[in-house]
Enzyme design. Sequence first.
Site, PDB file in Angstrom:
ATOM      1  N   PHE A  51      63.982  63.600 -10.261  1.00 36.23           N
ATOM      2  CA  PHE A  51      65.118  63.482  -9.346  1.00 36.23           C
ATOM      3  C   PHE A  51      66.185  64.537  -9.652  1.00 36.23           C
ATOM      4  CE2 PHE A  51      63.638  59.126  -8.341  1.00 36.23           C
ATOM      5  CZ  PHE A  51      63.869  59.104  -6.971  1.00 36.23           C
ATOM      6  N   TYR A  79      60.544  65.128   0.671  1.00 37.12           N
ATOM      7  CA  TYR A  79      61.311  64.852  -0.550  1.00 37.12           C
ATOM      8  C   TYR A  79      60.488  63.980  -1.499  1.00 37.12           C
ATOM      9  CZ  TYR A  79      65.201  63.176  -3.474  1.00 37.12           C
ATOM     10  OH  TYR A  79      66.028  62.864  -4.526  1.00 37.12           O
ATOM     11  N   GLN A 134      65.026  68.065  -8.680  1.00 38.60           N
ATOM     12  CA  GLN A 134      64.991  68.256  -7.232  1.00 38.60           C
ATOM     13  C   GLN A 134      66.404  68.316  -6.648  1.00 38.60           C
ATOM     14  OE1 GLN A 134      62.519  68.817  -5.162  1.00 38.60           O
ATOM     15  NE2 GLN A 134      63.710  68.703  -3.265  1.00 38.60           N
ATOM     16  N   GLU A 135      67.293  67.458  -7.128  1.00 32.58           N
ATOM     17  CA  GLU A 135      68.635  67.367  -6.565  1.00 32.58           C
ATOM     18  C   GLU A 135      69.533  68.543  -6.952  1.00 32.58           C
ATOM     19  OE1 GLU A 135      70.006  65.195  -4.535  1.00 32.58           O
ATOM     20  OE2 GLU A 135      68.390  63.732  -4.351  1.00 32.58           O
ATOM     21  N   SER A 136      69.438  68.998  -8.205  1.00 28.08           N
ATOM     22  CA  SER A 136      70.408  70.004  -8.662  1.00 28.08           C
ATOM     23  C   SER A 136      69.842  71.059  -9.598  1.00 28.08           C
ATOM     24  CB  SER A 136      71.563  69.304  -9.387  1.00 28.08           C
ATOM     25  OG  SER A 136      71.107  68.782 -10.641  1.00 28.08           O
TER      26      SER A 136
END
Length: 451
Positions: A348, A439, A351-353
């Site tokens: 997570f 996603y 993928q997010e940052s």
Amino acid sequence: MIPAALVATQVPRIVPMQSSATTYVVRAGDTISGIAVRHGLSMHAVLKANGLKVNSIIHPGQKIKLAGSSASEAPVKQTAPPKQQSSATYTVKSGDTLGAIAARHGVSLSSVLTANGLSMTSIIHPGQKIKLSGSSATPAPAPKATTPKPSAPKLAASASGATYVVKPGDTLGAIAARHNVSLGSILSANGLSMSSIIHPGQKIKLTGGSSVAVQTSPKPAAPKPSAPTAGGSYTIKAGDTLGGIAGRHGVSLSALLSANKLSATTIIYPGKKLTIPGGSKAAPEQKPADLVPSTFLHYTYPDAVVAEANKNKHTLNGLPVPSQAQMKAIVADTARKMGVDPSLALAFSYQESGFNQRAVSPANAIGAMQVIPMSGEWASDLVGRKLNLLDPYDNATAGVAIIKALIRTSPNLDTAIASYYQGQYSVKTHGMFADTKNYVAAIKAHQKNFR
């Protein structure tokens, strides 16, 4: 899509009451200690009846047993530990809650609140000392739900003068300003540099001997806005950001950066003097919409949301943050402690940052786990303490708590992953959108790489 779903509702005011109910359905914002107080029960009894621990996470819709028939009786008295001294204290550790502290020491939650001048909504932090009452008297009615000012941080004597225990959200510059010592002396005394990362619970040596003063307010007072000026200089104060300084002096951020040969990512610190360029007025476009764009994936976010996102981006750019490798380690360690597969939490965050704690999206999703403030409030309720999304450790805690809750309340892992991105209600109502399916596939692919 806005990441990190499930918006927390306002926490209801907690009022002690007697109840004949034998079960209770958890609402958003509830905690075990709060449920116990509302129904006149001890927190320990509720935990035991439901096979829970003090650090167990509860979720809306979950049914809680109210200790059987004892729920209709007078509030349960707790047995005081033998020869407990009324002057005994406990030093808060990371993850502690007031209810858990009371239960571990065999005293009522209300007596701990009264002894420390706290309420059910008070925030505690690692390193803080909590007074433990000496007897387990029948719990008194809960204090009014107004948050009192936290007690001033205590200083411990040391060879070089005194020490300070870092709280979430602290910076070295702010610590120096609050204790009337120079930033340089603190860096030197602790073998740190301007890029060093501090963390809650860490002890910082303070120099200056008797000149060290403890400020009673938890945060330094915000500097009064300066009138627009035709030029001159400004001395940076704790809490300042380059965008804020530019706005207060009626100049554009770009003009301020150019005059001082700085970039938007430059770290500033209290005591440094900045040149204020003259003859310019703040350009209309210089609201802080200069670092975070307003559009993402063909969706334009409201001006107010983007403005808040830019404020958070400016703040993070002015703070020292972990490197990507350090943030990766923080996320993995937090996941292990909270019972979540580290490879999933890492997937997570990547993928997010890309493990970037300074990341802020147009939706005002903050930090390495990209949590929006309202989801951060929900995460705070899940873990039983206030989380600061700008703090790397709290940011990781918020993201992992949300992942754990989504896994528990979703029919399968794919739905849980999709809910972090699209929102649990939206996924249940509309199913996964095309970009959500991509996603989910990306998260699962990253997870394999982190195993």
